[in-house]
Design a protein around this motif. Structure first.
Motif, mmCIF file in Angstrom:
data_model
loop_
_atom_site.group_PDB
_atom_site.id
_atom_site.type_symbol
_atom_site.label_atom_id
_atom_site.label_comp_id
_atom_site.label_asym_id
_atom_site.label_seq_id
_atom_site.Cartn_x
_atom_site.Cartn_y
_atom_site.Cartn_z
ATOM 1 N N ASP A 145 2.838 4.161 -9.666
ATOM 2 C CA ASP A 145 1.893 3.712 -10.325
ATOM 3 C C ASP A 145 1.878 2.130 -10.376
ATOM 4 O OD1 ASP A 145 3.166 2.293 -12.961
ATOM 5 O OD2 ASP A 145 3.919 4.410 -12.969
ATOM 6 N N GLY A 146 0.499 1.626 -10.705
ATOM 7 C CA GLY A 146 0.289 0.016 -10.658
ATOM 8 C C GLY A 146 1.387 -0.587 -11.286
ATOM 9 N N ALA A 147 1.704 -0.486 -12.658
ATOM 10 C CA ALA A 147 2.733 -1.222 -13.353
ATOM 11 C C ALA A 147 3.879 -1.273 -12.572
ATOM 12 C CB ALA A 147 2.866 -0.564 -14.679
ATOM 13 N N ARG A 178 1.986 1.949 -3.399
ATOM 14 C CA ARG A 178 1.018 2.559 -4.272
ATOM 15 C C ARG A 178 0.557 3.702 -3.937
ATOM 16 N NH1 ARG A 178 -1.125 -1.610 -7.013
ATOM 17 N NH2 ARG A 178 -1.138 -3.715 -6.060
ATOM 18 N N GLU A 195 0.934 -1.330 -0.042
ATOM 19 C CA GLU A 195 0.003 0.008 0.076
ATOM 20 C C GLU A 195 0.768 1.255 0.002
ATOM 21 O OE1 GLU A 195 -3.335 0.474 -0.483
ATOM 22 O OE2 GLU A 195 -3.196 -1.746 -0.668
ATOM 23 N N VAL A 218 4.565 -0.819 -9.471
ATOM 24 C CA VAL A 218 4.464 -1.677 -8.086
ATOM 25 C C VAL A 218 4.490 -3.097 -8.532
ATOM 26 C CG1 VAL A 218 2.800 -2.226 -6.396
ATOM 27 C CG2 VAL A 218 3.167 0.352 -6.932
ATOM 28 N N ASP A 219 3.719 -3.543 -9.530
ATOM 29 C CA ASP A 219 3.863 -4.945 -9.844
ATOM 30 C C ASP A 219 5.121 -5.468 -10.212
ATOM 31 O OD1 ASP A 219 1.403 -5.090 -9.792
ATOM 32 O OD2 ASP A 219 0.652 -4.816 -12.015
#
Length: 286
Positions: free
Chosen positions: A256-258, A252, A249, A260-261
């Motif tokens: 950005d989401g990409a 995040r 969290e 973080v992945d």
């Protein structure tokens, strides 16, 4: 004097660059006598020096910047420069104004200085309360925002190495018979030994920026895995559902989401591998 006065009255980088651009247009478009053309060019050169000075002032401010924990470490919106880390915002805004105004080699040199100071300041911020995810976000934003400027980050730094005075002196004494020789002169050898040699080191600031990002990501991975698996597999599931999710969290909040992945995948792989290895030794604990 009137034209130069316009340059001197410019109190910011933005104003100075506007005046310099105006003078450049005048020089390209006017067909007046040579005296006026020379006057315009002198004023423009004064403006270029002043613009470079303002950009150096921005670099100096980045170097001396004091962190404000109440606002510096908040997540920034990529589409809203007002929310960015202040030194980053100031550098990008200054480079945007100077780009195309300063000569390319001057711009590149000052841009490299600015980015070098910025990288150092962000690294300090990571340990001063910003956290490593905050630092990664700011360095990624730095790389993204620099792309349009096409800065040549590769350079060769030359520096003079200090010579060994004692060794040079011993050599002079041993070769004192050749003090006045035309070839292999002892005095010349002594001078060269004292002064040292010019050494060249290739520097790539863009590569340094990428390495800094990779280093921070690797440290994040190591820290999270150690916190989850380090105490042992007993209780690891609770730490995954607690500490690990809290860290994701936090990622995040800044990334950005990409991104973080990309950051989380190796952490998950290492945790899963550790659990499987533990299961092979003790099925119950795994």
């Amino acid at each position: 004097e009137i034209v130069r006065g316009a340059v001197l009255r410019a109190k910011s980088l933005e104003e100075t660059c506007r005046v310099v651009n105006g003078l450049a247009s005048e020089i390209r478009g006017q067909s007046a006598e040579r005296g006026k053309d020379a006057c315009l060019r002198m004023a423009r050169n004064d403006g270029l020096e002043r613009a470079a000075l303002y950009l150096r002032m921005v670099i100096k401010d980045v170097k001396s910047y004091k962190f404000d924990a109440s606002k510096d470490f908040e997540p920034g919106d990529s589409n809203d420069p007002d929310t960015w880390f202040k030194p980053l915002r100031d550098v990008i805004v200054a480079l945007s104004r100077a780009y195309g105004v300063l000569k390319a080699e001057v711009f590149d040199d000052l841009a490299k200085q600015a980015v070098g100071e910025l990288i150092g300041k962000v690294e300090l911020g990571a340990g001063a309360g910003g956290g490593k995810a905050w630092a990664v976000a700011n360095l990624l934003r730095t790389r993204e925002q620099l792309a349009p400027f096409r800065v040549e980050f590769r350079s060769v730094d030359r520096f003079l190495t200090g010579g060994d005075v004692s060794t040079a002196a011993k050599s002079l004494i041993q070769n004192r018979r050749s003090l006045f020789a035309i070839e292999d002169n002892a005095l010349i050898g002594f001078a060269q030994g004292v002064v040292g040699q010019v050494e060249e080191v290739e520097v790539d600031l863009g590569d340094s920026l990428d390495r800094c990002i990779r280093k921070l990501c690797s440290e994040i991975c190591e820290e999270v895995v150690a916190a989850v698996i380090g105490p042992g597999l007993a209780g690891a599931l609770e730490r995954v559902n607690g500490y690990f999710k809290e860290q994701v969290e936090e990622f995040r909040r800044h990334l950005d989401g990409a991104t973080v992945d990309i950051l989380v995948k190796p952490i998950k792989r290492r945790i899963v591998k550790a659990c499987k290895d533990g299961e092979g030794k003790d099925g119950k604990e795994g």
